[in-house]
Design a protein around this motif. Structure first.
Motif, PDB file in Angstrom:
ATOM      1  N   VAL A 185       0.807  -1.225   0.000  1.00  9.20           N
ATOM      2  CA  VAL A 185       0.000   0.000   0.000  1.00  9.20           C
ATOM      3  C   VAL A 185       0.840   1.276   0.000  1.00  9.20           C
ATOM      4  O   VAL A 185       0.316   2.360  -0.250  1.00  9.20           O
ATOM      5  CB  VAL A 185      -0.994   0.028   1.182  1.00  9.20           C
ATOM      6  N   ALA A 186       2.129   1.148   0.297  1.00  6.28           N
ATOM      7  CA  ALA A 186       3.054   2.302   0.213  1.00  6.28           C
ATOM      8  C   ALA A 186       2.469   3.541   0.904  1.00  6.28           C
ATOM      9  O   ALA A 186       2.567   4.655   0.396  1.00  6.28           O
ATOM     10  CB  ALA A 186       3.369   2.611  -1.258  1.00  6.28           C
ATOM     11  N   ASN A 187       1.898   3.341   2.095  1.00 10.05           N
ATOM     12  CA  ASN A 187       1.077   4.408   2.682  1.00 10.05           C
ATOM     13  C   ASN A 187       1.560   4.958   4.013  1.00 10.05           C
ATOM     14  O   ASN A 187       0.880   5.787   4.621  1.00 10.05           O
ATOM     15  CB  ASN A 187      -0.351   3.879   2.875  1.00 10.05           C
ATOM     16  N   THR A 188       2.711   4.498   4.525  1.00  7.32           N
ATOM     17  CA  THR A 188       2.993   4.747   5.935  1.00  7.32           C
ATOM     18  C   THR A 188       3.838   5.990   6.181  1.00  7.32           C
ATOM     19  O   THR A 188       3.587   6.740   7.121  1.00  7.32           O
ATOM     20  CB  THR A 188       3.683   3.513   6.554  1.00  7.32           C
ATOM     21  N   SER A 189       4.851   6.179   5.370  1.00 14.62           N
ATOM     22  CA  SER A 189       5.736   7.314   5.593  1.00 14.62           C
ATOM     23  C   SER A 189       6.483   7.612   4.304  1.00 14.62           C
ATOM     24  O   SER A 189       6.222   6.994   3.261  1.00 14.62           O
ATOM     25  CB  SER A 189       6.719   6.998   6.732  1.00 14.62           C
ATOM     26  N   VAL A 190       7.410   8.554   4.390  1.00 17.38           N
ATOM     27  CA  VAL A 190       8.241   8.888   3.227  1.00 17.38           C
ATOM     28  C   VAL A 190       9.697   8.980   3.678  1.00 17.38           C
ATOM     29  O   VAL A 190       9.987   9.260   4.843  1.00 17.38           O
ATOM     30  CB  VAL A 190       7.826  10.232   2.578  1.00 17.38           C
ATOM     31  N   LEU A 191      10.591   8.741   2.751  1.00 13.72           N
ATOM     32  CA  LEU A 191      12.015   8.977   2.974  1.00 13.72           C
ATOM     33  C   LEU A 191      12.509   9.884   1.866  1.00 13.72           C
ATOM     34  O   LEU A 191      12.377   9.565   0.672  1.00 13.72           O
ATOM     35  CB  LEU A 191      12.789   7.653   2.969  1.00 13.72           C
ATOM     36  N   LEU A 192      13.068  11.019   2.275  1.00  7.41           N
ATOM     37  CA  LEU A 192      13.598  11.982   1.312  1.00  7.41           C
ATOM     38  C   LEU A 192      15.012  11.598   0.914  1.00  7.41           C
ATOM     39  O   LEU A 192      15.888  11.460   1.782  1.00  7.41           O
ATOM     40  CB  LEU A 192      13.634  13.369   1.959  1.00  7.41           C
ATOM     41  N   LEU A 193      15.247  11.422  -0.364  1.00  7.50           N
ATOM     42  CA  LEU A 193      16.581  11.168  -0.895  1.00  7.50           C
ATOM     43  C   LEU A 193      16.900  12.287  -1.880  1.00  7.50           C
ATOM     44  O   LEU A 193      15.996  13.006  -2.317  1.00  7.50           O
ATOM     45  CB  LEU A 193      16.627   9.797  -1.566  1.00  7.50           C
ATOM     46  N   PRO A 194      18.164  12.450  -2.238  1.00  8.79           N
ATOM     47  CA  PRO A 194      18.515  13.601  -3.090  1.00  8.79           C
ATOM     48  C   PRO A 194      17.764  13.644  -4.414  1.00  8.79           C
ATOM     49  O   PRO A 194      17.448  14.731  -4.907  1.00  8.79           O
ATOM     50  CB  PRO A 194      20.023  13.407  -3.313  1.00  8.79           C
ATOM     51  N   ASP A 195      17.476  12.471  -5.000  1.00  7.37           N
ATOM     52  CA  ASP A 195      16.876  12.466  -6.334  1.00  7.37           C
ATOM     53  C   ASP A 195      15.516  11.796  -6.404  1.00  7.37           C
ATOM     54  O   ASP A 195      14.989  11.569  -7.490  1.00  7.37           O
ATOM     55  CB  ASP A 195      17.827  11.772  -7.318  1.00  7.37           C
ATOM     56  N   LYS A 196      14.947  11.439  -5.267  1.00  7.67           N
ATOM     57  CA  LYS A 196      13.634  10.788  -5.279  1.00  7.67           C
ATOM     58  C   LYS A 196      13.029  10.807  -3.883  1.00  7.67           C
ATOM     59  O   LYS A 196      13.737  11.012  -2.887  1.00  7.67           O
ATOM     60  CB  LYS A 196      13.748   9.348  -5.786  1.00  7.67           C
ATOM     61  N   LEU A 197      11.734  10.565  -3.870  1.00  7.26           N
ATOM     62  CA  LEU A 197      11.002  10.417  -2.613  1.00  7.26           C
ATOM     63  C   LEU A 197      10.570   8.958  -2.527  1.00  7.26           C
ATOM     64  O   LEU A 197       9.996   8.425  -3.489  1.00  7.26           O
ATOM     65  CB  LEU A 197       9.757  11.318  -2.632  1.00  7.26           C
ATOM     66  N   LEU A 198      10.837   8.305  -1.406  1.00 11.70           N
ATOM     67  CA  LEU A 198      10.373   6.932  -1.247  1.00 11.70           C
ATOM     68  C   LEU A 198       9.087   6.917  -0.430  1.00 11.70           C
ATOM     69  O   LEU A 198       9.020   7.524   0.642  1.00 11.70           O
ATOM     70  CB  LEU A 198      11.423   6.076  -0.548  1.00 11.70           C
TER      71      LEU A 198
END
Ligand code: FE2
Length: 478
Positions: A123-136
């Motif tokens: 579901v990819a619904n819980t949180s985010v991780l910021l990386l230099p070239d993308k958002l997870l």
């Protein structure tokens, strides 16, 4: 009583009555106040955006399709985008118009094929991780999904150059603000269950892994970085494997509360990811940690939100219907631990109001820190029927006191996100998305992180009602 009739009884539940509707990019209008000139960057928040499909509702609040809100704050203006994460399972259900995958607490339609041969939906619904070239977009049962930082287009599933297909990547990674290394974990279930630990460089690439065998099949949602240690508390919840494999009930319904097992404490060396010590203490359950540090005497100190048992899972299951009746109270606890033995030196409650979602200044992660911010159940709310978020708290470790701000009657905020001011590093802001059920409107609010007495600094209108989100992050402009 129908589900919709139940939903209409509740105030907060109007926010989850219908699936969130995508919008943007669109300029957002200011309702009151001003956007601070030093608040420049992008806010991201993930959550269960869609809790129903084809007249069937999911069985747990954790099972909604992930949808991300981005708010770009620049030169005292705001622009917003809201997008679903296009996971493979989301796209298939979009085509079929049916909920056809297993979820954490959801069984699919009665098709044997769906039940035994389809994967659990990511579901990819819980949180985010910021990386230099993308958002997870993160979900603890699988791999992350990568999104375009600008327009939130889904790029695709991402293995961070190190996740094999059976490895999972949990939703609460911790980034050391000094080395920029990112630590995380994932459980892999099988004949033996392993706690897989990962270290990534600042780009997200996994550069180091280890695997620690666990007893039974627990669930682990979060951990804490404390100086040179990674600390895990494993509550006495265990998956009943055989009924789960037979798919008679959902994963969530096969989780058993076994207080006789106590809470396991695991201390990991963050340099080599090896286990240093392991011990057992009294039983409780926790989802989230606040922060931790290594004290001058070699002990480690950290915070977490403690529940007396696992009834909170039942509460969250009920929450997906909009109608709750199981009380579940989390309180902010502080623990001092000997990392060489995992023995508890001291444990006490810091804040006894019903709360969760502790967050801190990201520049102080793993170090001694000043304040913890929390979502709090409103003092006027009935714990059995309401959700937390009617108030926000700031706990001050220098004075051991807290300050509170009420968001207003029938107003509910997402977990607080900390954003440092670009112009003055001693200034900071707390960001939250609120749902005002009095007027059935979602808004983005900015508060002064150092002074809750200042009230709401700025209110920004959102064009759609947003289902209540889980976790997010702030990406400051460089
Ligand atoms: Fe969480």
């Amino acid at each position: 009583m129908t589900t919709n009739a139940k939903l209409s009884e509740k105030t907060w539940s109007k926010a989850i009555e219908r699936p969130g509707v995508e919008f943007g990019p669109v300029p957002l209008s200011i309702i009151s106040g001003n956007i601070p000139s030093g608040l420049q960057g992008c806010f991201y928040c993930n959550g269960s955006g869609r809790l129903e499909r084809g007249e069937k509702r999911v069985g747990h609040l954790f099972d909604g399709d992930g949808a991300i809100l981005k708010i770009d704050l620049s030169n005292e203006t705001a622009n917003g985008i809201y997008r679903y994460v296009r996971t493979a399972e989301y796209l298939e259900e979009e085509r079929s118009g049916k909920l056809s995958f297993l979820g954490y607490g959801t069984m699919p339609s009665s098709s044997i094929w769906n039940r035994f041969f389809k994967p659990v939906k990511n579901v990819a619904n819980t949180s985010v991780l910021l990386l230099p070239d993308k958002l997870l977009a993160l979900w603890e049962g699988g791999h992350p999904y990568a999104l375009n930082l600008e327009n939130l287009d889904t790029i695709g599933i991402d293995n961070l150059y190190g996740l094999t297909p059976k490895l999972t990547y949990s939703a609460h990674p911790k980034q050391d603000p000094l080395s920029k290394r990112i630590y995380n974990f994932g459980l892999s279930y099988g004949k033996n269950t392993f706690l897989n630990i990962y270290c990534s460089d600042s780009t997200g690439r996994i550069v180091q892994k280890s695997a620690i065998k666990l007893g039974g099949a627990p669930i682990v949602h979060d951990f804490v970085l404390a100086g040179k240690y990674l600390i895990f508390l494993i509550s006495p919840v265990r998956l009943d494997i055989l009924p789960w494999l037979m798919k008679l009930k959902s994963f969530s319904e096969n989780l058993l509360w076994k207080p006789e097992l106590g809470t396991q404490i695991l201390v990991i060396d963050r340099d080599n990811l090896n286990l240093i010590s392991r011990d057992v203490t009294e039983p409780w359950f926790q989802w989230h940690f606040g922060n931790g540090y290594l004290d001058y005497d070699g002990s480690v100190v950290f915070d977490f939100v403690r529940y007396s048992d696992f009834k909170v899972n039942q509460y969250l299951r009920e929450a997906a219907t909009g109608y709750t009746h199981t009380p579940a109270k989390g309180e902010l606890y502080n623990m001092r631990l000997n990392p060489q033995t995992s023995k508890v030196i001291e444990i006490h409650c810091l804040f006894d109001r019903c709360c969760d979602f502790p967050t801190v200044n990201p520049n102080q992660v793993g170090q001694h820190w000043d304040y913890t911010y929390l979502s709090v159940l409103s003092s006027e709310a009935n714990i059995e029927k309401e959700i937390i978020g009617g108030e926000l708290a700031r706990f001050d470790y220098k004075t051991n006191t807290h300050s509170l701000i009420s968001l207003g009657k029938n107003v509910y905020g997402t977990p607080p996100i900390y954003a440092q001011d670009l112009n003055n590093p001693t200034d900071a802001w707390i960001l939250t998305v609120i749902f005002n059920s009095n007027i059935e409107q979602s808004e983005f609010w900015i508060l002064d992180a150092n002074n809750f007495n200042a009230g709401v600094i700025c209110r920004i209108a959102l064009p759609e009602i947003l289902p209540i989100g889980f976790h997010g992050a702030w990406n400051p402009k460089s």
